[in-house]
Design an enzyme around this catalytic site. Structure first.
Site, mmCIF file in Angstrom:
data_model
loop_
_atom_site.group_PDB
_atom_site.id
_atom_site.type_symbol
_atom_site.label_atom_id
_atom_site.label_comp_id
_atom_site.label_asym_id
_atom_site.label_seq_id
_atom_site.Cartn_x
_atom_site.Cartn_y
_atom_site.Cartn_z
ATOM 1 N N TYR A 127 0.858 -1.180 0.000
ATOM 2 C CA TYR A 127 0.000 0.000 0.000
ATOM 3 C C TYR A 127 0.894 1.230 0.000
ATOM 4 C CZ TYR A 127 -3.954 3.000 0.800
ATOM 5 O OH TYR A 127 -4.921 3.966 0.641
ATOM 6 N N ASN A 143 -5.465 2.732 -7.482
ATOM 7 C CA ASN A 143 -5.718 1.817 -6.374
ATOM 8 C C ASN A 143 -6.466 0.637 -6.977
ATOM 9 O OD1 ASN A 143 -5.729 0.845 -3.791
ATOM 10 N ND2 ASN A 143 -7.349 2.201 -3.050
ATOM 11 N N TYR A 153 -9.069 -6.776 4.105
ATOM 12 C CA TYR A 153 -9.639 -5.455 3.919
ATOM 13 C C TYR A 153 -10.288 -5.309 2.546
ATOM 14 C CZ TYR A 153 -9.740 -0.464 2.903
ATOM 15 O OH TYR A 153 -10.127 0.787 2.514
ATOM 16 N N GLU A 203 -9.014 1.551 -9.591
ATOM 17 C CA GLU A 203 -9.503 2.914 -9.411
ATOM 18 C C GLU A 203 -8.447 3.904 -9.867
ATOM 19 O OE1 GLU A 203 -12.208 2.088 -5.411
ATOM 20 O OE2 GLU A 203 -10.378 3.279 -5.260
ATOM 21 N N ARG A 261 -3.367 8.824 -8.781
ATOM 22 C CA ARG A 261 -2.755 7.563 -8.388
ATOM 23 C C ARG A 261 -3.713 6.449 -8.758
ATOM 24 N NH1 ARG A 261 -4.878 5.708 -3.046
ATOM 25 N NH2 ARG A 261 -3.147 4.269 -2.968
ATOM 26 N N HIS A 314 -10.156 7.530 6.307
ATOM 27 C CA HIS A 314 -9.304 6.407 5.924
ATOM 28 C C HIS A 314 -9.043 5.456 7.078
ATOM 29 C CE1 HIS A 314 -8.411 9.205 2.586
ATOM 30 N NE2 HIS A 314 -8.364 8.093 1.905
#
Lengths: 200, 347, 317
Positions: B38, B226, B317, B266, B224, B194
């Site tokens: 991450y 994801n 998650y 994403e 960015r 978050h």
């Protein structure tokens, strides 16, 4: 629960301590929050005007109206329900000025009902002192039917409105004053984990 | 970019969503290396690679009409997927300006914007919308300005108010999210919002990301990537509808995995808004089935390696636990152990 | 960082020390919209050396035909304001950054009190335009030395009507912060921009009256102080540069061809923060950004306004 874990969206609750300098102090408590008010008055308390709003709560294991009446030397108003306390608070907030400090104590559900009133009056949540008293019960928002069940004691519980079994997610919304509840057996219907009392 | 014919397809019920070969080729595959961590990995959101999803500030592709229709259906079932707190009205108009100006400049064949002072004329040909309105006057639009314009664009949008050295998620149109709820998260500060992301706070990522975003400038957007995975090409994987899509997670078998399991990427872009000084956070999702993805062997091998090495917390998650191993096993025959070139390009 | 090329369309002598510049895009295109309280950084080429100074945008944010900045002539400074006064003419071309807002109005505010001292009035001019447009409750308090120093008073009267309160020091009208900050309704936010003693006095009074920090906002861009020259080693660029007495570290790095990040150039925003890897003397922190603890730790420095007194300073840039 692992070491080093905490709910990052959840506010930290502390012990109430008089904040000075200030022009006035408004203390709001319900049910077991009465003990935090008593503890406040054991500290050297400021010269500025102090008002205390308190209500007994049917859900509380112990209520403090009687003892507060004997002990609090300042302006004390005892309300007969949470609703009347919130209405009373709303009126008082209209007369409060900048420099007034706010203190709230009670269950999580009670405190966030109060904070919705102070927020509407222009007070930011971070500027209100908060003390959690009596119970770890959580108000939980059902993400499916959008109702809040107050005072949830178990890891999994049936939503008070739609009846779905909800798992309490470790995520807290200050705006709603509640944790998120998500259907626990959606992936495998009927597969409900053992129900335990984790928020006594 | 070639003019795509807008596809008629669904993201629910019979799931007729498919990618054309061209859409597969331009899919924003997110893994440049065999291991995924991450990270923030932010870069300037400038136009790169004509034809790619990075060519324009807001990408319009062959799924445009179908995605707008899916949003309409979701809002019909649940209007709380759109929220704008009262102090966000300037930001609402900022969004009208950003989306209309950007689409009309980048896709003049589909969108037209004519301004005469505050009198704006907006034409959206694919959705057959022709609207004249007064910029700044809410009463001249059929609904709130941000709801109006965000129904006409792909992807979710979260608008963050900038105050007290923090960013607050005070407005959003969120109908194609990876298991989070704007109705619940509205009003949260950057770190509260978050809160549930594991493995990130510990390494200080959000402190640095927040500081970076507080300094984001108008005229210099950033982006960015994801990713997560979804069973079935479902846009609305919201917690609200978990009872609907949750059972799908347990439905993956070795026989249907290629068709059912989708990589969901994403493209997250962040824009400073001029009037409100707020920050628009766009989360544009791209879906690709494993059957479509493995048409490029490099992507197949790399995805298998990433999933094999994924930290268990992140797997949980992202909701992959029920089918991650099935995916890895299904990709296994395509693995030849070859060293793969760095970068996300398909070959 | 996005840059705009502008031309000076008009110069107005507002008081004996303040000039107001009207800037237009070089090709007459509209300039970017901005929010009240924003500033731009103006680049000036002074005898081959690039100076960059931040100035608040004071026009209405809705006007994208031109930008308006005002510059107070500071004789005892490094020359930027003197250059703006003497060197810049109608028709001069300048480079400015896109607007940045480090002094925005709180959108949660139920009432806004704006307090300006002298040239500190400039960021409020655009904020007032926003407040008027939104119909928000506000008071504008403007203090200046004497009637002839009251820049933009007529314009303010028109914009603010009876919300404007003038405090002319030569006529004995000082702002009484104690009174101003007492009896304000909940949800009031206060904003101050002006000379440092005034800002500090207001912040102190607000604290004494129990105002939470979240409701008190100030903007102070510091001019980089003049000091003694010193040497800096830059680890990533692998070079050593001299910082002359009349140049900031940031400017010296730019002079050496580097392009460090910046936004305010006045020690307020934190954008240009650099890690200090080694220092055998004293860092002289002049910014408002780092906390006292961070300053004491000696690990970070803001090269836009801070300096050092040492033999060796190694920065991670």
């Amino acid at each position: 629960m692992q070491r080093g874990y905490w709910i990052r969206s959840k506010p930290l609750y502390d012990s109430l301590v008089w904040q000075t300098p200030a022009v006035a102090h408004l203390v709001i408590a319900g049910g077991e929050g009465g003990i935090a008010v008593l503890k406040l008055f054991q500290q050297m308390y400021p010269k500025d005007p102090i008002q205390v709003l308190y209500t007994d709560l049917a859900t509380a294991n112990k209520n403090y109206s009687d003892i507060l009446q004997q002990i609090v030397p300042e302006e004390l108003e005892l309300c007969d329900s949470e609703e009347s306390l919130l209405n009373n608070l709303e009126q008082r907030l209209k007369d409060c000025t900048m420099g007034t400090h706010f203190y709230v104590a009670g269950s999580e559900a009670f405190m966030w009902h109060v904070l919705q009133k102070t927020r509407a009056a222009g007070v930011q949540d971070v500027d209100v002192q908060k003390e959690l008293c009596g119970t770890l019960a959580r108000p939980v928002y059902c993400v499916h039917c959008k109702t809040i069940t107050r005072d949830v004691h178990h890891n999994v519980f049936p939503c008070s409105n739609c009846g779905r079994h909800l798992f309490v997610r470790d995520h807290f919304s200050r705006r709603l004053g509640a944790y998120m509840g998500v259907m626990v057996d959606a992936e495998e219907p009927g597969n409900i984990p053992q129900i335990e009392e984790v928020y006594p | 970019m070639n003019t795509p014919a807008f596809k008629k397809e669904t993201f629910r019920d019979d799931y007729t969503f498919r990618n054309s070969p061209e859409a597969i080729r331009r899919f924003p595959f997110p893994f440049a290396e065999d291991e995924y961590m991450y990270s923030v990995n932010i870069e300037q959101h400038v136009s790169t690679n004509p034809g790619s999803v990075f060519e324009h500030a807001i990408d319009i592709d062959e799924h445009y009409i179908a995605e707008c229709e899916d949003r309409r259906l979701t809002l019909e079932r649940d209007p709380t997927r759109y929220i704008a707190l009262p102090h966000m009205m300037d930001a609402q108009w900022d969004m009208v300006e950003l989306i209309m100006e950007s689409l009309s400049a980048d896709y003049p064949q589909w969108f037209e914007l004519t301004k005469n002072g505050d009198q704006w004329h907006w034409v959206n040909k694919p959705l057959e919308i022709d609207q004249t309105f007064t910029f700044g006057d809410t009463s001249t639009l059929p609904m709130e300005p941000f709801e109006y314009i965000s129904r006409q664009v792909q992807g979710d949008w979260i608008i963050m108010d900038h105050r007290d050295d923090d960013l607050f998620a005070d407005m959003g149109m969120v109908t194609s999210q990876a298991d989070w709820s704007i109705a619940f998260d509205a009003g949260m500060s950057f770190k509260e919002w978050h809160g549930p992301v594991p493995q990130a706070n510990e390494i200080g990522i959000f402190d640095r990301a927040l500081k970076y975003l507080l300094h984001l400038q108008y005229g210099s957007p950033v982006r960015r990537l994801n990713w997560t995975m979804t069973v079935n090409p479902r846009l609305d994987t919201s917690p609200e509808e978990f009872p609907l899509w949750g059972p799908d997670n347990a439905s993956v078998t070795p026989e249907n995995v290629g068709e059912k399991v989708h990589l969901r990427v994403e493209l997250q872009a962040l824009f400073r808004l001029p009037r409100s000084n707020a920050i628009a956070f766009s989360v544009r999702g791209y879906l690709i089935s494993l059957d479509e993805l493995v048409t490029y062997p490099k992507w197949a091998k790399r995805l298998r390696r990433v999933l094999t090495n994924l930290h268990p917390d992140l797997s949980e998650y992202k909701g992959l636990d029920l089918y991650r191993q099935t995916v890895i096993d299904w990709l296994e025959p395509l693995e030849d152990g070859a060293e793969l070139s760095l970068g996300t390009q398909p070959e | 960082m996005s840059i705009l090329n502008v031309r000076v369309a008009e110069i107005e002598q507002v008081t004996d020390v303040v000039k107001h510049f009207t800037l237009v895009e070089e090709n007459g295109r509209p300039l970017p919209r901005f929010s009240g309280g924003s500033h731009v950084v103006v680049s000036m080429n002074i005898n081959g050396r690039i100076h960059r100074n931040p100035y608040s945008l004071m026009g209405s944010p809705e006007n994208t035909d031109s930008y308006h900045i005002s510059v107070r002539r500071q004789e005892k400074s490094r020359g930027g304001s003197v250059f703006m006064h003497d060197g810049v003419k109608v028709g001069s071309e300048l480079q400015i950054t896109y607007p940045v807002n480090l002094f925005s109005l709180s959108k949660l505010g139920k009432k806004h009190i704006l307090v300006a001292g002298g040239i500190g009035i400039t960021p409020f001019m655009s904020q007032i335009a926003d407040l008027n447009r939104l119909g928000d409750d506000y008071e504008m308090h403007y203090a200046f030395r004497s009637a002839e120093h009251g820049a933009f008073v007529e314009q303010l009267k028109q914009m603010c009507g009876d919300r404007l309160h003038l405090h002319i020091e030569s006529e004995g009208q000082r702002i009484n912060f104690q009174n101003l900050l007492s009896n304000q309704p909940l949800g009031t936010h206060i904003y101050v921009c002006g000379p440092e003693p005034m800002v500090n006095a207001l912040l102190l009074t607000a604290k004494d009256l129990g105002w939470p920090k979240t409701h008190v906002h100030s903007e102070q861009f510091l001019a980089p102080p003049i000091g003694e020259s010193f040497m800096v080693q830059l680890a990533k660029s692998n070079m050593e540069i001299e910082v002359p007495g009349d140049m900031s570290m940031l400017e010296a790095m730019e002079e050496a061809g580097l392009e460090p990040d910046f936004l305010c150039r006045g020690g307020a925003c934190g954008r240009c923060e650099v890690e200090v890897l080694e220092c055998d003397g004293a860092l002289m922190h002049n910014d408002h950004y780092l906390s006292d603890a961070e300053k004491a730790s000696g690990n970070k420095i803001m090269p836009c306004v801070s300096r050092a007194r040492c033999q060796k300073l190694l920065l991670n840039i």
